[in-house]
Design a protein around this motif. Structure first.
Motif, PDB file in Angstrom:
ATOM      1  N   GLU A 142     -28.179 -43.724 -19.586  1.00 19.34           N
ATOM      2  CA  GLU A 142     -28.444 -42.507 -20.595  1.00 19.34           C
ATOM      3  C   GLU A 142     -28.515 -42.593 -22.359  1.00 19.34           C
ATOM      4  N   GLY A 143     -29.542 -42.938 -22.903  1.00 17.39           N
ATOM      5  CA  GLY A 143     -29.522 -42.668 -24.266  1.00 17.39           C
ATOM      6  C   GLY A 143     -28.928 -44.318 -25.099  1.00 17.39           C
ATOM      7  N   LEU A 144     -28.657 -44.994 -24.538  1.00 20.85           N
ATOM      8  CA  LEU A 144     -28.571 -46.195 -24.800  1.00 20.85           C
ATOM      9  C   LEU A 144     -29.703 -46.997 -25.358  1.00 20.85           C
ATOM     10  N   LYS A 145     -30.129 -47.254 -26.864  1.00 24.05           N
ATOM     11  CA  LYS A 145     -30.872 -47.507 -27.827  1.00 24.05           C
ATOM     12  C   LYS A 145     -31.104 -48.913 -27.998  1.00 24.05           C
ATOM     13  N   ALA A 182     -33.055 -47.972 -23.039  1.00 23.98           N
ATOM     14  CA  ALA A 182     -34.180 -47.650 -23.879  1.00 23.98           C
ATOM     15  C   ALA A 182     -34.486 -48.331 -24.322  1.00 23.98           C
ATOM     16  N   LYS A 222     -28.757 -49.425 -31.318  1.00 23.96           N
ATOM     17  CA  LYS A 222     -27.351 -49.700 -30.747  1.00 23.96           C
ATOM     18  C   LYS A 222     -26.841 -50.851 -30.623  1.00 23.96           C
ATOM     19  N   ILE A 284     -23.127 -45.353 -26.479  1.00 20.77           N
ATOM     20  CA  ILE A 284     -24.126 -45.069 -26.262  1.00 20.77           C
ATOM     21  C   ILE A 284     -24.860 -43.593 -26.288  1.00 20.77           C
ATOM     22  N   ARG A 285     -24.510 -42.616 -26.595  1.00 20.28           N
ATOM     23  CA  ARG A 285     -24.686 -42.038 -27.756  1.00 20.28           C
ATOM     24  C   ARG A 285     -24.576 -41.840 -29.227  1.00 20.28           C
TER      25      ARG A 285
END
Length: 285
Positions: A142-145, A182, A222, A284-285
């Motif tokens: 979650e949150g990994l662009k 993402a 990222k 990730i964030r």
């Protein structure tokens, strides 16, 4: 479900993490794979320009060996996949096939056209399916662009393209979403990274890779997700060459590394430490 597996030269060398992460993913998904015994180099980019018949013989030998293992051949390296897929297509022509089989006869081999050449990205989506992969995820990213970079050999020529579009493919993005990541819009998704020119014209290769990386940074990625050993190495190398001139280094991950993380594979299997540019879940964030 059983697949034959042809790693190619790089997956037993500089891209060992691609091989181990691929094997970890298929194990997590319950797929049996067997490495093609005594496989040979596909000829890379050089053989077909030196002698087209030699290049066909190299691919045909691998295809004939794979037929003895399983009806489906998974080829993770984009260059190997491209060569074998185009060879299998060329050898559908009977006269061509018989001519090449004459070269294989002293090796007691013959290709009958009974194995399908495919890239794992396509197999994961068509044979397993996005929903089943999503259900198998135990550690969603979650949150990994990310930006999904396909390169040129999975999408060109049209005869070897793994998707329904050789300009705007979406399959890698779909797998990233299933893993919880993402994907961001990315115009450079199918641009050539210049990898084959890294030794002969390094300045051209660096410019080509730099353009891809520049857009990835501008998008806020990222990490860059790739499917090709040559692309992975070239995109990492370009950043290391430019160290000190860039604000930040972007990790370049094989898609099987990302998927392996999401499926709960251990760090050694995923092989993140073998990448030249570090990546950790803490980023990730």
């Amino acid at each position: 479900m059983k697949w034959a597996f042809l790693p190619g030269c790089s997956l037993h060398g500089t891209a060992a993490q691609y091989r181990t992460s691929f094997l970890g993913v298929v194990k997590a998904l319950g797929i049996e794979v067997q490495e093609v015994p005594d496989w040979n180099c596909c000829g890379a980019t050089a053989a077909k320009h030196f002698n087209r018949q030699v290049a066909l013989v190299l691919s045909a030998r691998n295809l004939a060996l794979a037929e003895k293992v399983a009806p489906v051949l998974a080829v993770p390296c984009n260059l190997c996949y491209n060569n074998l897929a185009l060879a299998a297509r060329a050898l559908q022509e009977e006269a061509q096939r018989e001519q090449i089989n004459n070269h294989l006869r002293p090796l007691e081999l013959r290709w009958r056209g009974e194995v399908t050449v495919s890239h794992p990205l396509k197999l994961f989506l068509q044979e397993i399916g996005v929903e089943k992969i999503r259900q198998a995820v135990v550690r969603p990213l979650e949150g990994l662009k990310i930006v999904a970079y396909y390169g040129c050999l999975l999408t060109r020529p049209q005869e070897a393209s793994i998707g329904d579009s050789n300009r705007w493919p979406a399959w890698l993005d779909m797998l990233a979403v299933a893993a919880g990541a993402a994907p961001l819009p990315f115009n450079a998704a199918t641009r050539c990274c210049g990898g084959t020119l890294a030794l002969t014209h390094p300045e051209v290769a660096l410019r080509a890779a730099g353009a891809i990386l520049a857009e990835a940074r501008a998008r806020g990625a990222k990490a860059v997700l790739v499917t090709c050993p040559m692309c992975q190495l070239n995109l990492e190398r370009a950043q290391i060459e430019a160290r000190g001139r860039e604000e930040r280094l972007l990790p370049v991950l094989y898609f099987t590394q990302l998927l392996g993380l999401a499926l709960g594979c251990d760090p050694a299997t995923v092989g993140l430490k073998k990448n030249l540019i570090p990546f950790s879940q803490g980023t990730i964030r």
